[in-house]
Design an enzyme around this catalytic site. Structure first.
Site, PDB file in Angstrom:
ATOM      1  N   TYR A  98       5.430 -67.347 -30.490  1.00  0.00           N
ATOM      2  CA  TYR A  98       5.351 -66.284 -31.254  1.00  0.00           C
ATOM      3  C   TYR A  98       4.494 -66.583 -32.517  1.00  0.00           C
ATOM      4  O   TYR A  98       4.578 -67.681 -33.033  1.00  0.00           O
ATOM      5  CB  TYR A  98       6.736 -65.894 -31.640  1.00  0.00           C
ATOM      6  CG  TYR A  98       7.546 -65.323 -30.690  1.00  0.00           C
ATOM      7  CD1 TYR A  98       7.113 -64.225 -29.857  1.00  0.00           C
ATOM      8  CD2 TYR A  98       8.866 -66.014 -30.146  1.00  0.00           C
ATOM      9  CE1 TYR A  98       7.911 -63.654 -28.859  1.00  0.00           C
ATOM     10  CE2 TYR A  98       9.590 -65.521 -29.156  1.00  0.00           C
ATOM     11  CZ  TYR A  98       9.194 -64.386 -28.337  1.00  0.00           C
ATOM     12  OH  TYR A  98      10.029 -63.944 -27.360  1.00  0.00           O
ATOM     13  N   ASP A 141      11.573 -41.403 -30.477  1.00  0.00           N
ATOM     14  CA  ASP A 141      10.570 -42.227 -30.036  1.00  0.00           C
ATOM     15  C   ASP A 141       9.416 -41.258 -29.924  1.00  0.00           C
ATOM     16  O   ASP A 141       9.465 -39.884 -29.834  1.00  0.00           O
ATOM     17  CB  ASP A 141      10.612 -42.773 -28.625  1.00  0.00           C
ATOM     18  CG  ASP A 141       9.417 -44.016 -28.475  1.00  0.00           C
ATOM     19  OD1 ASP A 141      10.129 -45.298 -28.577  1.00  0.00           O
ATOM     20  OD2 ASP A 141       8.502 -43.861 -28.344  1.00  0.00           O
ATOM     21  N   ARG A 158       8.919 -42.010 -22.245  1.00  0.00           N
ATOM     22  CA  ARG A 158       9.985 -43.139 -22.667  1.00  0.00           C
ATOM     23  C   ARG A 158      11.361 -42.414 -23.000  1.00  0.00           C
ATOM     24  O   ARG A 158      12.438 -42.774 -22.573  1.00  0.00           O
ATOM     25  CB  ARG A 158       9.374 -44.029 -23.824  1.00  0.00           C
ATOM     26  CG  ARG A 158      10.453 -45.018 -24.482  1.00  0.00           C
ATOM     27  CD  ARG A 158      10.960 -45.919 -22.989  1.00  0.00           C
ATOM     28  NE  ARG A 158      11.841 -46.892 -23.579  1.00  0.00           N
ATOM     29  CZ  ARG A 158      12.511 -47.696 -22.630  1.00  0.00           C
ATOM     30  NH1 ARG A 158      12.451 -47.647 -21.448  1.00  0.00           N
ATOM     31  NH2 ARG A 158      13.341 -48.704 -23.043  1.00  0.00           N
ATOM     32  N   LEU A 189       6.818 -50.168 -32.434  1.00  0.00           N
ATOM     33  CA  LEU A 189       6.028 -51.411 -32.043  1.00  0.00           C
ATOM     34  C   LEU A 189       4.535 -50.629 -31.641  1.00  0.00           C
ATOM     35  O   LEU A 189       4.860 -49.686 -30.593  1.00  0.00           O
ATOM     36  CB  LEU A 189       6.546 -52.349 -31.134  1.00  0.00           C
ATOM     37  CG  LEU A 189       5.488 -53.573 -30.747  1.00  0.00           C
ATOM     38  CD1 LEU A 189       4.972 -54.359 -31.735  1.00  0.00           C
ATOM     39  CD2 LEU A 189       5.821 -54.431 -29.702  1.00  0.00           C
ATOM     40  N   VAL A 196      14.194 -54.214 -37.529  1.00  0.00           N
ATOM     41  CA  VAL A 196      13.836 -55.178 -36.502  1.00  0.00           C
ATOM     42  C   VAL A 196      12.411 -55.518 -36.410  1.00  0.00           C
ATOM     43  O   VAL A 196      11.949 -56.539 -36.256  1.00  0.00           O
ATOM     44  CB  VAL A 196      14.304 -55.011 -34.999  1.00  0.00           C
ATOM     45  CG1 VAL A 196      14.301 -56.054 -34.100  1.00  0.00           C
ATOM     46  CG2 VAL A 196      15.800 -54.433 -35.233  1.00  0.00           C
ATOM     47  N   ASP A 241       9.112 -58.233 -38.381  1.00  0.00           N
ATOM     48  CA  ASP A 241       7.987 -59.447 -37.807  1.00  0.00           C
ATOM     49  C   ASP A 241       6.678 -58.936 -37.830  1.00  0.00           C
ATOM     50  O   ASP A 241       5.665 -59.716 -37.775  1.00  0.00           O
ATOM     51  CB  ASP A 241       8.691 -60.147 -36.472  1.00  0.00           C
ATOM     52  CG  ASP A 241       9.103 -59.153 -35.437  1.00  0.00           C
ATOM     53  OD1 ASP A 241       8.742 -58.148 -35.447  1.00  0.00           O
ATOM     54  OD2 ASP A 241       9.244 -59.763 -34.233  1.00  0.00           O
TER      55      ASP A 241
HETATM   56  N1  LIG Z   1      13.148 -59.349 -36.092  1.00  0.00           N
HETATM   57  C1  LIG Z   1      13.475 -60.013 -34.960  1.00  0.00           C
HETATM   58  O1  LIG Z   1      13.978 -60.973 -34.825  1.00  0.00           O
HETATM   59  C2  LIG Z   1      12.934 -59.360 -33.752  1.00  0.00           C
HETATM   60  C3  LIG Z   1      13.136 -59.915 -32.474  1.00  0.00           C
HETATM   61  C4  LIG Z   1      12.479 -59.354 -31.413  1.00  0.00           C
HETATM   62  C5  LIG Z   1      11.628 -58.386 -31.321  1.00  0.00           C
HETATM   63  N2  LIG Z   1      11.238 -57.875 -32.653  1.00  0.00           N
HETATM   64  C6  LIG Z   1      10.356 -56.664 -32.799  1.00  0.00           C
HETATM   65  O2  LIG Z   1      10.813 -55.357 -32.516  1.00  0.00           O
HETATM   66  C7  LIG Z   1       9.876 -54.581 -32.647  1.00  0.00           C
HETATM   67  C8  LIG Z   1      10.268 -53.695 -31.383  1.00  0.00           C
HETATM   68  O3  LIG Z   1      10.193 -54.451 -29.999  1.00  0.00           O
HETATM   69  P1  LIG Z   1      10.160 -54.021 -28.533  1.00  0.00           P
HETATM   70  O4  LIG Z   1      10.120 -55.253 -27.774  1.00  0.00           O
HETATM   71  O5  LIG Z   1      11.269 -52.952 -28.799  1.00  0.00           O
HETATM   72  O6  LIG Z   1       8.787 -52.864 -28.432  1.00  0.00           O
HETATM   73  P2  LIG Z   1       8.637 -51.999 -27.222  1.00  0.00           P
HETATM   74  O7  LIG Z   1       7.175 -52.025 -27.058  1.00  0.00           O
HETATM   75  O8  LIG Z   1       9.579 -52.033 -26.011  1.00  0.00           O
HETATM   76  O9  LIG Z   1       8.886 -50.613 -28.129  1.00  0.00           O
HETATM   77  C9  LIG Z   1       8.457 -50.110 -29.292  1.00  0.00           C
HETATM   78  C10 LIG Z   1       8.831 -48.619 -28.958  1.00  0.00           C
HETATM   79  O10 LIG Z   1       8.259 -47.984 -30.428  1.00  0.00           O
HETATM   80  C11 LIG Z   1       7.820 -46.723 -30.206  1.00  0.00           C
HETATM   81  N3  LIG Z   1       7.026 -46.228 -31.223  1.00  0.00           N
HETATM   82  C12 LIG Z   1       5.658 -46.607 -31.611  1.00  0.00           C
HETATM   83  N4  LIG Z   1       5.458 -45.960 -32.737  1.00  0.00           N
HETATM   84  C13 LIG Z   1       6.425 -44.847 -33.294  1.00  0.00           C
HETATM   85  C14 LIG Z   1       6.902 -44.161 -34.230  1.00  0.00           C
HETATM   86  N5  LIG Z   1       6.121 -44.103 -35.056  1.00  0.00           N
HETATM   87  N6  LIG Z   1       7.954 -43.456 -34.011  1.00  0.00           N
HETATM   88  C15 LIG Z   1       8.982 -43.731 -33.091  1.00  0.00           C
HETATM   89  N7  LIG Z   1       8.614 -44.783 -32.379  1.00  0.00           N
HETATM   90  C16 LIG Z   1       7.389 -45.246 -32.022  1.00  0.00           C
HETATM   91  C17 LIG Z   1       6.930 -46.981 -28.814  1.00  0.00           C
HETATM   92  O11 LIG Z   1       6.610 -45.639 -28.077  1.00  0.00           O
HETATM   93  C18 LIG Z   1       7.742 -47.896 -27.949  1.00  0.00           C
HETATM   94  O12 LIG Z   1       8.644 -47.213 -27.282  1.00  0.00           O
HETATM   95  C19 LIG Z   1       8.502 -55.379 -32.391  1.00  0.00           C
HETATM   96  O13 LIG Z   1       7.974 -55.285 -33.755  1.00  0.00           O
HETATM   97  C20 LIG Z   1       9.148 -56.868 -32.138  1.00  0.00           C
HETATM   98  O14 LIG Z   1       8.376 -57.679 -32.378  1.00  0.00           O
HETATM   99  C21 LIG Z   1      11.666 -58.463 -33.808  1.00  0.00           C
END
Ligand SMILES: NC(=O)c1ccc[n+]([C@@H]2O[C@H](COP(=O)([O-])OP(=O)(O)OC[C@H]3O[C@@H](n4cnc5c(N)ncnc54)[C@H](O)[C@@H]3O)[C@@H](O)[C@H]2O)c1
Length: 371
Positions: free
Chosen positions: A94, A198, A203, A240, A267, A270
């Site tokens: 990562y 979202d 989705r 994201l 979340v 990162d």
């Molecule tokens: N902190 C941690 O330890 C940790 C661990 C895992 C993942 N993450 C992070 O969590 C985040 C989400 O990951 P994921 O796998 O669920 O991503 P994902 O791509 O599966 O989901 C992200 C969602 O956000 C939506 N989105 C984008 N812009 C938006 C907005 N303005 N309003 C509402 N929704 C919006 C997208 O349509 C999508 O459905 C990422 O940044 C990932 O790196 C953090």
């Protein structure tokens, strides 16, 4: 290929990038595997378990990086690891570079080929190496949020699920992807009232079917979020845009709309964080308050449950590690265009557009960087 697995050195990081099962697959395919002594300890995997599957145990990171060609890790390299990277290395881990220009520069200066788990895509445009950790982080987000709502921890003092005759908490999840859906499922299980926001209508349709009426789906806009904020006890930020800096969905001014001692769990921290007031925290010191609102912004949430996370991560990464070891980085990215999207930095250049935009550097084609 010589594949090296160092001990993770980021604060409160207990995962490891390869299990003994992975060692066995690589060794059976003719590769040499070097594991730093103690690398698996945090995940209850002893050196002997690796050695018995054919790994060579090396005493320290200097020897490991010195001998390995493909370095497989979990979290982004820390400064002492960047100092050990050379142009002959391929780093697979990562990276989350859009939120960290300094790390990007460090990796460029190393000359190494750096492949980020979080921007590798499958043939349907999904993120197969982010998903398992997003499943874990989503589930932790609700657990952590419920805990932080307890009064002794600075929360409002509300039980997420309530009891008969007393309403439970309201939970708002912004971003209904892998993190968001898993966070929502735990909140539903704890009997909270759940609202998932979202911007992707398809989705929202999928979530609506998955929730079967047990949570509401909402189209995400500045106004729709603002209108809900006065009622919610816990907000989980999980947005994201692939590889890019996280969009901001709650500003500092909007915190004043919330109930005192409500909790925000970011979340997306990162990728830079999706609340204006977010800054990275660790498991040892996970929260801080801004304007009376608790912020939980741990950048490596799955690191807290390594016995689950190490297996979930390596189940997903293992086929890619095997492919990189067997075909070399040039061969593997030629054979798998989704893996090519993981190459963020190579040969001193940024090779992934959203990272280049976020850190303000020019982008180069992957082939040029690797050549
Ligand atoms: N902190 C941690 O330890 C940790 C661990 C895992 C993942 N993450 C992070 O969590 C985040 C989400 O990951 P994921 O796998 O669920 O991503 P994902 O791509 O599966 O989901 C992200 C969602 O956000 C939506 N989105 C984008 N812009 C938006 C907005 N303005 N309003 C509402 N929704 C919006 C997208 O349509 C999508 O459905 C990422 O940044 C990932 O790196 C953090």
């Amino acid at each position: 290929m010589k594949v090296g697995v160092p001990t993770e050195v980021k604060t409160d990081e207990y995962r490891v990038a390869l299990t003994p099962a992975g060692v066995r697959e690589l060794v059976d395919a003719g590769h040499e595997v070097l594991v730093q002594s103690g690398a698996g300890e945090g995940s209850a995997l002893e050196d002997d378990a690796y050695a018995s599957q054919g790994a060579q145990i090396v005493p320290d990171a200097a020897e490991l990086f010195g001998r390995a060609e493909l370095v497989v890790k979990v979290k982004e390299p820390q400064p002492e690891e960047i100092a050990l990277l050379e142009p002959r290395h391929t780093l697979f881990t990562y990276l989350h570079l859009a939120a960290d220009a300094e790390l990007t520069r460090g990796l460029m200066e190393s000359g190494a080929t750096c492949i980020a788990y979080e921007t590798v895509e499958d043939d349907r445009g999904r993120l197969p190496l982010l998903a398992p950790m997003s499943e874990v982080a989503g589930k932790i987000a609700t657990q952590a949020g419920a805990f932080m709502l307890e009064k002794p921890l600075g929360g409002r003092g509300i039980l997420l699920g309530g009891v008969p005759g007393v309403a439970g908490a309201e939970v708002m999840v912004i971003g209904g992807g892998v993190v968001g859906m898993n966070a929502a499922f735990i909140a539903i299980g704890m009997e909270a009232a759940v609202y998932v926001y979202d911007r992707n209508i398809d989705r929202l349709r999928e979530l609506d079917v998955a929730f079967g009426g047990r949570a509401d789906t909402c189209f995400s806009s500045t106004l729709s979020i603002e209108q809900r904020l006065p009622d919610v006890d816990l907000v989980i930020g999980a947005v994201l845009l692939h590889g890019a800096r996280a969009p901001r969905v709650i500003t500092r001014a909007q915190l004043s709309l919330m109930k005192p001692n409500a909790v925000l769990v970011d979340v997306s921290i990162d990728q830079g964080g999706c609340f204006e007031t977010s800054r990275p925290t660790t498991h040892s010191d996970p929260t801080y308050q801004v304007d009376g609102i608790t912020h939980y912004c741990v950048t490596n949430m799955p690191g807290a449950v390594p016995v689950t996370s190490t297996y979930a991560l390596t189940n997903a990464t293992m086929p890619y590690v095997l492919h990189l070891a067997s075909s070399g980085v040039r061969g593997a990215i030629a054979e798998n265009p989704g893996l090519k999207l993981g190459v963020n930095v190579a040969g001193g250049r940024v090779t992934y557009q959203p990272v280049a935009e976020a850190v303000g550097m020019p982008v180069a084609p992957v082939e040029e960087g690797i050549a």
